[in-house]
Design a protein around this motif. Structure first.
Motif, PDB file in Angstrom:
ATOM      1  N   ARG A 136       7.498  10.549  -8.797  1.00 20.78           N
ATOM      2  CA  ARG A 136       6.046  10.374  -8.820  1.00 20.78           C
ATOM      3  C   ARG A 136       5.510  10.316 -10.230  1.00 20.78           C
ATOM      4  O   ARG A 136       4.525  10.949 -10.567  1.00 20.78           O
ATOM      5  CB  ARG A 136       5.319  11.532  -8.104  1.00 20.78           C
TER       6      ARG A 136
ATOM      7  N   TRP B 170       0.851  -1.191   0.000  1.00 23.34           N
ATOM      8  CA  TRP B 170       0.000   0.000   0.000  1.00 23.34           C
ATOM      9  C   TRP B 170       0.885   1.240   0.000  1.00 23.34           C
ATOM     10  O   TRP B 170       0.905   2.011   0.946  1.00 23.34           O
ATOM     11  CB  TRP B 170      -0.926  -0.002   1.212  1.00 23.34           C
TER      12      TRP B 170
ATOM     13  N   GLU C  39       0.800   3.967  -1.412  1.00 21.06           N
ATOM     14  CA  GLU C  39       0.268   5.317  -1.534  1.00 21.06           C
ATOM     15  C   GLU C  39       0.490   6.112  -0.254  1.00 21.06           C
ATOM     16  O   GLU C  39       0.619   7.329  -0.280  1.00 21.06           O
ATOM     17  CB  GLU C  39      -1.221   5.299  -1.868  1.00 21.06           C
TER      18      GLU C  39
END
Lengths: 99, 749, 175
Positions: free
Chosen positions: C85, B176, B178
């Motif tokens: 990113r 996970w 994120e």
């Protein structure tokens, strides 16, 4: 085996790399394409080595691998710096050289 | 004598199908990994069915192998080694294949069994996750890595499996990613373990230099060469063993590289369970057990006439340090993580003091009950506590509502504490007993203290989780009404629960956003009326049963030594009193075991009473003691900050090493380079001025003025070329080069 | 005269398969709309290149290629992708609008190169004694070359690496 098999493969990869360098916008992708170019050069060096029966090309192929590692290190550091300053790594946004 | 050998030969020819084909065990999940990656998303169950099927297939073969090995070990001590050469360079051959002996069979069975259960468990636990397919792919590859490592016939294959696991653990811990904390934890785990992995490479290279072979077992393998003393320099062997041991410290989370393990809890719970019970962290212990002669001889340190083994020292330190840390954790998974670190310390200590068999047996029993404990924690978070792992804010009083989870937890906890007649007792007590017996008295005492602490912190965790008053998320679950101390989202939750009584899920979509510490994304919140679904409880029950009974395979009190018999040929060293031999194991007596049993009982009782006082409902003097008493507070703070090791690594080491280099470079940049640039610049300006005065103004001007109009016109045409875009310049460069080359070719041909 | 041993069917088939794989993956590198997929395609190209090195009897370079390129450089790239990113799924905004210029340039370049190569090396073979089929190359020979005649470039390279390490730290650190 013909030597041209290897040389043509190298040439093709080289041109693909050139195309990638020219069309990609994302800086990381440009670095990836540059790796493609460097690899094609290595194939050439080793093919010539195999043809001539020497080992000098091997040595230079190793040197190229080392240089490539250095290049990626510095290149990615620069990309990170650009990203940090601009929040973007699009090369199209970098047009300070505009005349 | 000859007859026996002949019989052995004949038996070798007739080694069963499973023994000959054990190499299939890691191959199946490895193939399954690619199937999941390429086809998983299109499968009705997202690829999980391939993963589970492959693990079941591996388990079946592993079980067959174990069955035939038991038969085999009655009449032969030879491992079954098969290997093909896939690479050779300069006379050195690299093989890949299988090395089947008792140790490998035990680990194969263990890993494939636990992996199967964890995958079944995961189908429920990560249901609906956005990277469901990738999760199962990584799990499967992870198991394949561990399996190929345990049956490695040589160090190269060992490293291969070891590194596959390192990579997969990175992917799984950061599943996970994120959330920044998770990706940081994954990076930390990866880098810490990599630090140790350097040791594995260096150590392997040194082994190659010393012995000229990379084969582990068999005739002429590293183990037999060390056992026969066929090496030149003990110093070299010591350095090789130290390098390898650094790898073990990193992988198995031993002091001082244990800091990554608790952070690795950021991954999904099934991952923690798999990592911490039978795979990743056991790899380091497994390496020591696998190359036991190297470590036993190489790390045998002689100070002031006193022989002792360095492995035992690290193991002993780790037991105490990790157990102490487990006391101050509020996150249930972190308690279990430190408990794992501490139990791994037991295994290392056991190996260090010469108790090979009990240590390996502890790997075996520990895998079941620790896996069970982690899965219990996951079950609680999944069903009972609102996806939080915080024992103090979101748990308590869950025993009535989650009976299966509760009872399996209790059984596993008792096994972990080493309560007699549960599996942990038979292995842990044997380690402590052997330490005393082998003249490592201090380590025997450390083991006893560790047992006491284990009992105490597990009791604390049990009390906080299952007893007392339900708090936070658990309160919603247990009582179905709002808890007063809850966060701002409580109102919203309350509405959801009102909705729940009549109808279940849809209202929960908004739930995942609000902030509990460890909230996990992408899953619906079930609020099941009672315990977790069957995919979770069935593995729990199986593991709980094994947490009791697996110990009876080698129950010293009853003189049952099956396990010992199956595995003793893997030890690599003979029994005996000389240096370089392993002391005979002690014979069991209840008198010798009494101190540890008493201490465990004492630990449980004391901790129970204190927990009740501190965390119970009625107010009393013990609550908030760490805030009031300066000394206790300082100790508490020291533990909460994990001995400031992280601060040491990040603050001091990184600052001391990385920053001076950077500063030096900066200084060079500012002073030397700038100076040169300035000097060049000044020189250039002077030249320029001179040229300007004498050439430009007088000579060129005239000519330029005439051509000015032309230049302006050309500039207008060429201006779009000066776009400032690098790629445009590049295109021009390459285009010009191509055209130039073409011209040369045409001219020359 | 063409000897049977000069044709080397197995090696040629191997070359063909690997070359096709490399070219397809190369197309992936320069055309994929997904950053991670492009990076993984590059891994395939590099692994293929390593395999070609083995065919050319350069085992040591092949191993180095795997260790340094696939092992280290690719990990660096993936970190680069993560730290900046980059969008992990498909990214429509990955290419600029230069394809119209880049494609002719690349094609022209390839045309010139191919013409020169075919013209220059028409049927030259990699001989059986030195090329594929011979004994593996001795790594000791390479080390002798590096530390005797090519020592100076080796030193220069060491400085380049040192400068790169320091430079990367200076550039990437936060202050």
């Amino acid at each position: 085996m013909l030597i041209n098999q290897f040389l043509l493969l190298g040439a093709l990869l080289f041109c693909m790399g050139v195309y990638g360098v020219l069309t990609r916008k994302n800086a990381v992708m440009v670095l990836l394409s540059i790796e493609l170019i460097l690899n094609s050069v290595n194939i050439n060096l080793l093919a010539f080595d195999a043809m001539n029966g020497g080992s000098d090309g091997n040595v230079f192929a190793l040197y190229i691998i080392a240089v490539a590692a250095a290049e990626v290190g510095v290149g990615l550091a620069m990309v990170l710096l650009i990203y940090r300053n601009r929040k973007s790594i699009s090369l199209d946004d970098l047009s300070e050289m505009k005349g | 004598m000859f007859a026996e050998e002949a019989a052995g030969e004949a038996a070798h020819a007739a080694a069963g199908w499973f023994l000959e084909h054990a190499w299939l065990i890691p191959v199946i999940p490895a193939v399954a990994f690619f199937l999941i990656i390429f086809f998983g998303k299109k499968m009705p169950k997202g690829g999980s069915e391939i993963g589970i099927l492959s693990m079941v297939a591996s388990l079946v073969i592993a079980a067959g192998t174990a069955y035939q090995w038991i038969d085999w070990s009655h009449h032969s001590e030879e491992p079954i080694i098969k290997s093909i050469t896939w690479w050779q360079s300069g006379g050195l051959k690299f093989g890949i294949g299988q090395h089947i002996d008792g140790l490998a069979v035990m680990a194969l069975l263990l890993v494939s069994f636990i992996s199967t259960l964890v995958q079944i468990y995961s189908t429920e636990y990560v249901r609906g996750d956005r990277r469901y397919t990738h999760f199962f792919a990584s799990l499967t590859l992870f198991s394949a890595g561990m399996l190929s490592m345990v049956l490695a016939p040589n160090m190269v294959q060992f490293i291969l499996g070891w590194e596959i696991m390192g990579l997969c653990s990175f992917m799984l811990i950061g599943h996970w990613w994120e959330e920044e904390a998770n990706s940081k934890a994954a990076l930390k785990a990866f880098f810490t373990v990599r630090t140790g992995d350097m040791g594995l490479l260096v150590g392997t290279a040194m082994l190659l230099a010393i012995f000229g072979t990379l084969d582990i077992g068999g005739e002429g393998g590293i183990n037999s060469l060390v056992a026969n003393g066929e090496f030149d320099s003990k110093n070299m062997l010591m350095w090789a063993a130290i390098a390898l041991f650094i790898a073990c410290i990193g992988k198995s989370g031993q002091f001082p590289l244990h800091t990554w393990l608790p952070d690795a809890m950021a991954g999904p719970t099934p991952v923690s369970s798999l990592l911490h019970s039978s795979t990743m962290v056991v790899a380091g212990v497994f390496l020591v057990a696998r190359l036991y002669p190297v470590f036993h001889t190489g790390l045998d340190i002689n100070i002031a006439g006193q022989h002792f083994n360095f492995v035992a020292v690290i193991g002993g330190i780790t037991i105490l340090i990790a157990a102490a840390l487990a006391f101050v954790q509020n996150d249930i998974k972190k308690v279990l993580a430190y408990s794992t670190v501490s139990q791994l310390g037991y295994m290392m200590m056991g190996l260090g003091v010469g108790a090979w068999m009990p240590a390996v047996f502890h790997i075996f029993t520990h895998a079941f009950f620790k896996c069970c404990l982690f899965l219990c924690a996951g079950s609680i978070a999944h069903t009972g506590s609102h996806h939080s792992f915080d024992m103090k804010t979101d748990m308590g009083g869950l025993r009535k509502k989650m009976p299966i989870t509760f009872w399996t937890w209790i059984v596993s906890t008792l096994a972990l504490c080493g309560v007699p007649f549960f599996s942990g007792f038979f292995s842990k007590d044997e380690i402590i007993d052997s330490a005393k017996h082998n003249h490592y008295t201090v380590f025997g005492i450390i083991g006893l203290i560790g047992a006491f602490m284990t009992a105490a912190y597990m009791t604390r965790a049990t009390y906080l989780t299952f007893f007392g008053k339900a708090r936070g998320g658990a309160a919603h679950f247990v009582d179905g009404h709002e808890d007063h101390s809850h966060d701002a989202a409580a109102d919203e939750v309350h509405h959801d629960i009102d909705g729940l009584d009549t109808h279940l899920h849809p209202v929960h979509a908004a739930h995942d956003d609000h902030g509990h510490g460890d909230i996990q994304h992408g899953k619906p919140l079930p609020f099941a009326p009672s315990d977790s679904p069957w995919q979770i409880t069935v593995p729990l029950i199986i593991l709980g049963v094994l947490a009791i009974f697996s110990g009876y395979l080698n129950a010293a009190p009853f003189k049952w030594h099956y396990f010992e018999h199956w595995l003793e040929s893997s030890m690599g060293l003979p029994f005996g009193e000389e240096p370089g031999m392993i002391p005979e194991p002690p014979t069991f007596s209840w008198v010798a075991a009494a101190p540890s049993i008493i201490l465990v009982a004492l630990g449980i009782t004391l901790s129970w009473l204190i927990s009740k006082k501190v965390f119970g409902e009625e107010k009393n003097g013990l609550q908030g003691l760490t805030q009031r008493n300066a000394l206790l507070g300082a100790g508490h703070k020291f533990l909460v900050n994990k001995y400031y090791l992280d601060a040491l690594y990040e603050g001091v080491i990184v600052k001391a090493i990385a920053h001076p280099i950077a500063n030096a470079a900066y200084w060079v940049n500012q002073h030397v380079l700038d100076g040169i640039v300035n000097a060049v610049g000044i020189g250039g300006r002077r030249t320029g001025e001179w040229v300007y005065r004498n050439v430009d103004q007088r000579v060129v001007d005239g000519a330029v003025n005439g051509s000015g109009a032309t230049a302006r016109g050309a500039g207008g045409v060429l201006q779009p070329v000066q776009s400032g875009k690098v790629s445009m310049y590049g295109a021009l460069l390459f285009g010009a080069a191509a055209v130039g080359a073409l011209v040369l070719v045409l001219v020359n041909s | 005269m063409v000897l049977a041993s000069d044709i080397q069917v197995a090696q040629n088939i191997g070359f063909g398969i690997i070359a096709v794989m490399m070219i397809l993956a190369g197309v992936g590198v320069i055309a994929s709309r997904n950053v991670v997929h492009a990076a993984l395609s590059l891994v395939v190209v590099m692994a293929g290149a390593a395999a070609q090195y083995v065919l050319l009897k350069a085992e040591f370079v092949a191993v180095t290629q795997v260790l340094v390129y696939i092992g280290a450089v690719m990990v660096l790239f993936l970190f680069g992708v993560m730290l900046t990113r980059a969008q992990l799924g498909k990214d429509a905004d990955l290419n600029n609008k230069n394809a119209a210029i880049a494609a002719p340039v690349a094609l022209l370049l390839f045309g010139v190169l191919a013409y020169v190569l075919i013209d220059g090396f028409a049927d030259e073979k990699i001989s059986a004694t030195t090329g594929a089929g011979a004994t593996p190359q001795d790594t000791a020979v390479i080390s002798d070359l590096i530390f005797k005649p090519y020592l100076l470039p080796f030193w220069a390279l060491s400085f380049v690496l040192l400068a790169a390490v320091i430079g990367a730290i200076v550039l990437a650190r936060k202050d």
